[in-house]
Scaffold this motif. Structure first.
Motif, PDB file in Angstrom:
ATOM      1  N   VAL A 308       0.853  -1.182   0.000  1.00 51.34           N
ATOM      2  CA  VAL A 308       0.000   0.000   0.000  1.00 51.34           C
ATOM      3  C   VAL A 308       0.889   1.233   0.000  1.00 51.34           C
ATOM      4  CG1 VAL A 308      -1.757   1.308   1.261  1.00 51.34           C
ATOM      5  CG2 VAL A 308      -1.876  -1.188   1.197  1.00 51.34           C
ATOM      6  N   LEU A 309       0.537   2.190  -0.864  1.00 46.77           N
ATOM      7  CA  LEU A 309       1.262   3.446  -0.946  1.00 46.77           C
ATOM      8  C   LEU A 309       0.527   4.502  -0.128  1.00 46.77           C
ATOM      9  CD1 LEU A 309       3.556   5.137  -2.262  1.00 46.77           C
ATOM     10  CD2 LEU A 309       1.957   5.634  -4.129  1.00 46.77           C
ATOM     11  N   PHE A 310       1.277   5.183   0.768  1.00 41.24           N
ATOM     12  CA  PHE A 310       0.716   6.223   1.630  1.00 41.24           C
ATOM     13  C   PHE A 310       1.305   7.587   1.283  1.00 41.24           C
ATOM     14  CE2 PHE A 310      -0.383   2.657   4.282  1.00 41.24           C
ATOM     15  CZ  PHE A 310      -1.477   3.074   5.031  1.00 41.24           C
ATOM     16  N   ASP A 311       0.478   8.609   1.457  1.00 39.77           N
ATOM     17  CA  ASP A 311       0.947   9.988   1.420  1.00 39.77           C
ATOM     18  C   ASP A 311       1.202  10.428   2.855  1.00 39.77           C
ATOM     19  OD1 ASP A 311       1.455  12.668   0.860  1.00 39.77           O
ATOM     20  OD2 ASP A 311      -0.669  13.197   0.909  1.00 39.77           O
ATOM     21  N   GLN A 312       2.393  10.987   3.116  1.00 38.89           N
ATOM     22  CA  GLN A 312       2.727  11.503   4.430  1.00 38.89           C
ATOM     23  C   GLN A 312       2.841  13.017   4.383  1.00 38.89           C
ATOM     24  OE1 GLN A 312       5.930   8.283   5.816  1.00 38.89           O
ATOM     25  NE2 GLN A 312       5.422   9.709   7.451  1.00 38.89           N
ATOM     26  N   GLY A 313       1.729  13.681   4.634  1.00 41.46           N
ATOM     27  CA  GLY A 313       1.730  15.124   4.771  1.00 41.46           C
ATOM     28  C   GLY A 313       2.094  15.899   3.530  1.00 41.46           C
ATOM     29  N   GLY A 314       1.972  15.295   2.339  1.00 43.24           N
ATOM     30  CA  GLY A 314       2.288  16.008   1.115  1.00 43.24           C
ATOM     31  C   GLY A 314       3.765  16.156   0.838  1.00 43.24           C
ATOM     32  N   GLU A 315       4.616  15.557   1.690  1.00 40.59           N
ATOM     33  CA  GLU A 315       6.057  15.683   1.522  1.00 40.59           C
ATOM     34  C   GLU A 315       6.742  14.358   1.204  1.00 40.59           C
ATOM     35  OE1 GLU A 315       7.097  17.418   5.304  1.00 40.59           O
ATOM     36  OE2 GLU A 315       7.256  19.404   4.390  1.00 40.59           O
ATOM     37  N   LYS A 316       6.174  13.255   1.706  1.00 41.46           N
ATOM     38  CA  LYS A 316       6.805  11.949   1.553  1.00 41.46           C
ATOM     39  C   LYS A 316       5.776  10.908   1.124  1.00 41.46           C
ATOM     40  CE  LYS A 316      10.138  12.875   5.283  1.00 41.46           C
ATOM     41  NZ  LYS A 316      10.642  12.413   6.596  1.00 41.46           N
ATOM     42  N   LEU A 317       6.267   9.846   0.509  1.00 44.36           N
ATOM     43  CA  LEU A 317       5.447   8.692   0.164  1.00 44.36           C
ATOM     44  C   LEU A 317       6.004   7.482   0.899  1.00 44.36           C
ATOM     45  CD1 LEU A 317       4.990   9.198  -3.690  1.00 44.36           C
ATOM     46  CD2 LEU A 317       3.299   9.619  -1.891  1.00 44.36           C
ATOM     47  N   MET A 318       5.129   6.688   1.489  1.00 44.51           N
ATOM     48  CA  MET A 318       5.533   5.535   2.276  1.00 44.51           C
ATOM     49  C   MET A 318       4.948   4.257   1.672  1.00 44.51           C
ATOM     50  SD  MET A 318       4.682   4.706   6.291  1.00 44.51           S
ATOM     51  CE  MET A 318       2.896   4.666   6.038  1.00 44.51           C
ATOM     52  N   TRP A 319       5.791   3.256   1.489  1.00 47.75           N
ATOM     53  CA  TRP A 319       5.331   1.940   1.054  1.00 47.75           C
ATOM     54  C   TRP A 319       5.166   1.040   2.268  1.00 47.75           C
ATOM     55  CZ3 TRP A 319       3.337   0.985  -3.474  1.00 47.75           C
ATOM     56  CH2 TRP A 319       3.751   1.713  -4.598  1.00 47.75           C
ATOM     57  N   TYR A 320       3.981   0.431   2.390  1.00 52.84           N
ATOM     58  CA  TYR A 320       3.690  -0.477   3.494  1.00 52.84           C
ATOM     59  C   TYR A 320       3.470  -1.870   2.926  1.00 52.84           C
ATOM     60  CZ  TYR A 320       1.547  -2.361   7.750  1.00 52.84           C
ATOM     61  OH  TYR A 320       1.253  -3.104   8.867  1.00 52.84           O
ATOM     62  N   ASP A 321       4.170  -2.876   3.473  1.00 53.23           N
ATOM     63  CA  ASP A 321       4.064  -4.260   3.009  1.00 53.23           C
ATOM     64  C   ASP A 321       3.103  -5.028   3.912  1.00 53.23           C
ATOM     65  OD1 ASP A 321       4.854  -7.210   2.826  1.00 53.23           O
ATOM     66  OD2 ASP A 321       6.015  -6.334   1.185  1.00 53.23           O
ATOM     67  N   LEU A 322       2.025  -5.541   3.325  1.00 54.72           N
ATOM     68  CA  LEU A 322       1.001  -6.237   4.114  1.00 54.72           C
ATOM     69  C   LEU A 322       1.500  -7.570   4.638  1.00 54.72           C
ATOM     70  CD1 LEU A 322      -2.234  -5.522   2.032  1.00 54.72           C
ATOM     71  CD2 LEU A 322      -1.431  -4.372   4.078  1.00 54.72           C
ATOM     72  N   GLU A 323       2.390  -8.244   3.912  1.00 55.28           N
ATOM     73  CA  GLU A 323       2.897  -9.536   4.366  1.00 55.28           C
ATOM     74  C   GLU A 323       3.910  -9.368   5.495  1.00 55.28           C
ATOM     75  OE1 GLU A 323       4.347 -11.530   0.897  1.00 55.28           O
ATOM     76  OE2 GLU A 323       2.322 -12.011   0.161  1.00 55.28           O
ATOM     77  N   ARG A 324       4.757  -8.355   5.391  1.00 57.89           N
ATOM     78  CA  ARG A 324       5.726  -8.082   6.463  1.00 57.89           C
ATOM     79  C   ARG A 324       5.093  -7.324   7.620  1.00 57.89           C
ATOM     80  NH1 ARG A 324      11.069  -5.893   3.165  1.00 57.89           N
ATOM     81  NH2 ARG A 324      11.144  -7.562   1.591  1.00 57.89           N
ATOM     82  N   LYS A 325       3.936  -6.734   7.375  1.00 53.44           N
ATOM     83  CA  LYS A 325       3.214  -5.951   8.373  1.00 53.44           C
ATOM     84  C   LYS A 325       4.044  -4.783   8.882  1.00 53.44           C
ATOM     85  CE  LYS A 325       0.308  -9.796   9.863  1.00 53.44           C
ATOM     86  NZ  LYS A 325      -0.168 -10.629  11.000  1.00 53.44           N
ATOM     87  N   GLY A 326       4.604  -4.052   7.927  1.00 53.10           N
ATOM     88  CA  GLY A 326       5.380  -2.883   8.307  1.00 53.10           C
ATOM     89  C   GLY A 326       5.777  -2.060   7.107  1.00 53.10           C
ATOM     90  N   ALA A 327       6.161  -0.807   7.371  1.00 49.20           N
ATOM     91  CA  ALA A 327       6.639   0.075   6.310  1.00 49.20           C
ATOM     92  C   ALA A 327       8.007  -0.399   5.840  1.00 49.20           C
ATOM     93  CB  ALA A 327       6.710   1.505   6.812  1.00 49.20           C
TER      94      ALA A 327
END
Length: 381
Positions: A308-327
């Protein structure tokens, strides 16, 4: 390529990005007819949606920029939207790679950033009433039964703090006309754009009643053009923590994001999606990878890699792995800090009355048949 079977050529082309396909229209009349045809356009769109490929982010704060999701390290590309920039602009809806933009003067356009084509939406006759305070709500999506893209616009009128009335109209891209539909079933006191999921637009409302206050989701079905109510998942109450709930779309599902805060900083974010019923997809907590965050919002669910791709405050993008259960990574985005981030799929979809040239060659039609018939017709009998 000429020696390959036609079906194989079509299969290869459906995997290519829009910018390449637009160039390949010059290869031959057959290829141009294929790429412009509605069958191919839908095949290309469906493959892109199923594989979460050809995705871009439109980011903006004044000017609009595009960033390729497949290459987040690439430079942001400045876009040229088809509305008057001097009057400000906002993206009020998006679906299948088509974006709806409007400005403060009410000019509205349906725009495909990938092909740079657009169509101006005629002004509806929802007009301001002197002496009344008003709130507007907008939504845009696809009606698969009638093969039509629809734009909903509603205005709620208030007089001396009390709801006076509301008006709701729906614009049909196919007919290029507006029509009046049933009024919104609740009075609202804020502006909100409808969240598109499962061919419906959704708004989350806070309701006051004699028994207390509660939140519900009101959905507008783009096919039936009727409203319905959806209950929200139950929130857990955490001691000494406040929470804030918002909605988005994720992986084609309606998604509810609940952020639990301590001293204005989110330290737990629950992600729920509406499948047959509400399902908690996962939770996000700050870590050494993410750092502390005040604002996080899911943008895309890549089912093929369970990320899952997340937006962090309009400054950063975070990738979260569902299988590893973590960013797994956080990337700073090129370009200026943005207050608006919209994910869209790059598509060939047309913005006129139909999806491409209806006279285009069908995707499964052999590209050599037309030439063969022409040669046969020239033979003497």
């Amino acid at each position: 390529m000429a020696s390959l079977p036609w079906d194989t050529i079509v299969n290869i082309l459906t995997r290519l990005p829009v910018e390449d396909l637009l160039r390949y229209r010059c290869v031959s009349k057959t290829w141009c007819s294929l790429i412009d045809g509605p069958d191919f356009i839908k095949m290309h769109l469906n493959r892109s949606m199923e594989t979460s490929s050809h995705l871009s982010l439109v980011r903006g704060h004044g000017e609009l920029y595009s960033v390729d999701v497949d290459n987040l390290d690439s430079a942001a590309v400045l876009l040229n939207p088809p509305v008057n920039e001097g009057l400000g602009k906002d993206i009020v809806g998006h679906c299948n790679g088509l974006l709806v933009l409007t400005n403060k003067d009410g000019d509205t356009a349906i725009w495909n950033p990938a092909t740079r084509k657009h169509i101006k939406v005629p002004t509806s006759d929802l007009k301001k009433n002197p002496g009344m305070f008003e709130f507007g709500m907008v939504g845009f999506g696809y009606d698969p039964v009638n093969d039509d893209y629809k734009l909903l616009r509603m205005i709620h009128y208030y007089l001396y703090g009390f709801a006076a009335r509301s008006e709701v109209k729906v614009y049909s891209r196919k007919s290029n006309t507006w029509k009046r539909v049933a009024d919104f079933p609740y009075s609202v006191i804020y502006r909100a754009n409808g969240v598109l999921a499962a061919n419906s637009l959704h708004w989350m409302l806070g309701i006051q009643s004699q028994s207390g206050s509660f939140e519900i989701v009101v959905a507008f079905d783009l096919v039936t053009e009727e409203y319905r109510e959806i209950s929200l998942p139950k929130k857990k109450i955490l001691k000494d923590k406040s929470y804030y709930t918002t909605m988005t779309e994720l992986g084609g599902w309606l998604c509810v994001v609940t952020k639990y805060h301590v001293d204005q900083m989110a330290d737990l974010v629950d992600i729920w999606v509406l499948k047959e019923s509400w399902t908690k997809l996962f939770s996000v907590v700050p870590s050494d990878v993410t750092g502390s965050f005040e604002y996080v919002m899911p943008l895309a669910y890549l089912k093929s890699v369970q990320q899952v791709l997340f937006d962090q405050g309009g400054e950063k993008l975070m990738w979260y792995d569902l299988e590893r259960k973590g960013a797994i990574s956080v990337k700073e985005i090129s370009g200026p800090k943005c207050s608006l981030t919209v994910l869209y799929v790059r598509t060939l979809l047309g913005v006129g009355g139909g999806d491409g040239d209806n006279n285009g060659k069908k995707a499964g039609e052999d590209g050599d048949k037309g030439k063969e018939k022409k040669q046969q017709s020239g033979k003497k009998r």
